[in-house]
Design an enzyme around this catalytic site. Sequence first.
Site, mmCIF file in Angstrom:
data_model
loop_
_atom_site.group_PDB
_atom_site.id
_atom_site.type_symbol
_atom_site.label_atom_id
_atom_site.label_comp_id
_atom_site.label_asym_id
_atom_site.label_seq_id
_atom_site.Cartn_x
_atom_site.Cartn_y
_atom_site.Cartn_z
ATOM 1 N N HIS A 60 -5.109 9.840 -7.675
ATOM 2 C CA HIS A 60 -5.999 10.026 -8.829
ATOM 3 C C HIS A 60 -7.415 9.658 -8.385
ATOM 4 C CE1 HIS A 60 -5.809 5.700 -9.091
ATOM 5 N NE2 HIS A 60 -4.496 5.756 -9.236
ATOM 6 N N HIS A 81 -8.047 6.564 -6.191
ATOM 7 C CA HIS A 81 -7.805 6.688 -4.747
ATOM 8 C C HIS A 81 -8.971 7.412 -4.069
ATOM 9 C CE1 HIS A 81 -3.459 6.631 -6.158
ATOM 10 N NE2 HIS A 81 -3.459 5.674 -5.255
ATOM 11 N N GLN A 112 8.890 -1.971 -0.859
ATOM 12 C CA GLN A 112 8.185 -2.711 -1.904
ATOM 13 C C GLN A 112 8.697 -2.405 -3.312
ATOM 14 O OE1 GLN A 112 4.361 -0.765 -0.603
ATOM 15 N NE2 GLN A 112 3.827 -0.960 -2.752
ATOM 16 N N GLY A 117 -8.019 -1.161 -3.429
ATOM 17 C CA GLY A 117 -8.566 -1.291 -4.781
ATOM 18 C C GLY A 117 -8.458 -2.716 -5.306
ATOM 19 N N GLN A 145 -2.609 -8.228 -4.410
ATOM 20 C CA GLN A 145 -2.324 -7.502 -3.164
ATOM 21 C C GLN A 145 -3.509 -7.580 -2.210
ATOM 22 O OE1 GLN A 145 -0.343 -3.476 -2.834
ATOM 23 N NE2 GLN A 145 -2.438 -2.755 -2.632
ATOM 24 N N LEU A 186 -7.323 3.212 -13.831
ATOM 25 C CA LEU A 186 -6.530 4.342 -13.334
ATOM 26 C C LEU A 186 -5.384 3.823 -12.466
ATOM 27 C CD1 LEU A 186 -9.070 7.189 -12.469
ATOM 28 C CD2 LEU A 186 -8.024 6.561 -14.649
ATOM 29 N N SER A 187 -4.232 4.432 -12.631
ATOM 30 C CA SER A 187 -3.041 4.039 -11.872
ATOM 31 C C SER A 187 -2.115 5.237 -11.797
ATOM 32 C CB SER A 187 -2.329 2.890 -12.605
ATOM 33 O OG SER A 187 -0.980 2.812 -12.194
HETATM 34 O O1 PAF Z 1 -1.407 -0.151 -3.252
HETATM 35 C C1 PAF Z 1 -0.595 0.692 -2.799
HETATM 36 O O2 PAF Z 1 -0.634 1.880 -3.096
HETATM 37 C C2 PAF Z 1 0.488 0.221 -1.854
HETATM 38 O O3 PAF Z 1 0.913 -1.069 -2.188
HETATM 39 C C3 PAF Z 1 0.079 0.292 -0.375
HETATM 40 C C4 PAF Z 1 -1.065 -0.642 -0.075
HETATM 41 C C5 PAF Z 1 -0.297 1.726 -0.020
HETATM 42 C C6 PAF Z 1 1.265 -0.115 0.514
HETATM 43 O O4 PAF Z 1 2.367 0.713 0.330
#
Ligand code: PAF
Length: 274
Positions: free
Chosen positions: A30, A33, A57, A144, A150, A181-182
């Site tokens: 989106h 990114h 994850q 982001g 993270q 946005l997500s």
């Molecule tokens: O933030 C993300 O989209 C994910 O956690 C990442 C950093 C690409 C790792 O898979």
Amino acid sequence: MKIVHTITELREHLAQFSRPAFVPTMGNLHEGHLALVRQAKPLGDVTVASIFVNRLQFLPHEDFDTYPRTWGADCDKLQAAGCDLLFAPDEKELYPEPQTFKVHPPAELADILEGYFRPGFFVGVCTVVMKLFACVQPGVAVFGNKDYQQLMIIRRMVQQFALPIEIVGAETTRAPDGLALSSRNGYLSASERLEAVQLSLALKAMAAALKAGEQDMAALEAHAMKTLAERGWQPDYLAARRRSDLQAPQPGDALVLLGAAKLGTTRLIDNLEV
Ligand code: PAF
């Protein structure tokens, strides 16, 4: 934009560059990114994005299988944003055998907030980011701010392992109503989409209460959780934390407010530095 699927091709292509600027993603891209890609572009001599939905994850009950894979649209968007090279390995390429060597971030940073509600999440994130860093060997990588914890954990990982990578945090991109946005916003129904901004408004209300002199953090958090719950959300946490290490704040600390809550089946997160 050149697209490569193997580590060998990636390394061949990157051999001619000295400072790749890297944006790792899980695809379903989106505007947020693309803002990372645009921010990365002037920071290196080649702009590299990756698309890899990282199984490590996701918890067993989470949305790994249904996570939207939007390959064609993602390629078009990256190309338009000025990405030079897309690394899109499949699972066999990145994890040719079970990934038994993993990066375990410290519990005090990784087992709280997101890590408390998604146990093992940051082990998965750190492991894949470390592996992607080993593949791309970027000079700079852009993440982001929306994923506040993270970003903090990745910064600490890079620092402790002395990786020669500059980590840049990019401001959260928001929809006109203020919703961060997500990729997961796409799961929201039309009525949920209208309601979704309330998470960010709850954080803003916490900030206003702090500004007005509120000092009881537990009461502040409980009130914000109750407000969202009364609107039909299932809040995991709305928390006021110390910006430097996400621990409970002491008077005078710079603060960040962090929230995570489910609206229907969609889990949203947001944060606000105050
Ligand atoms: O933030 C993300 O989209 C994910 O956690 C990442 C950093 C690409 C790792 O898979």
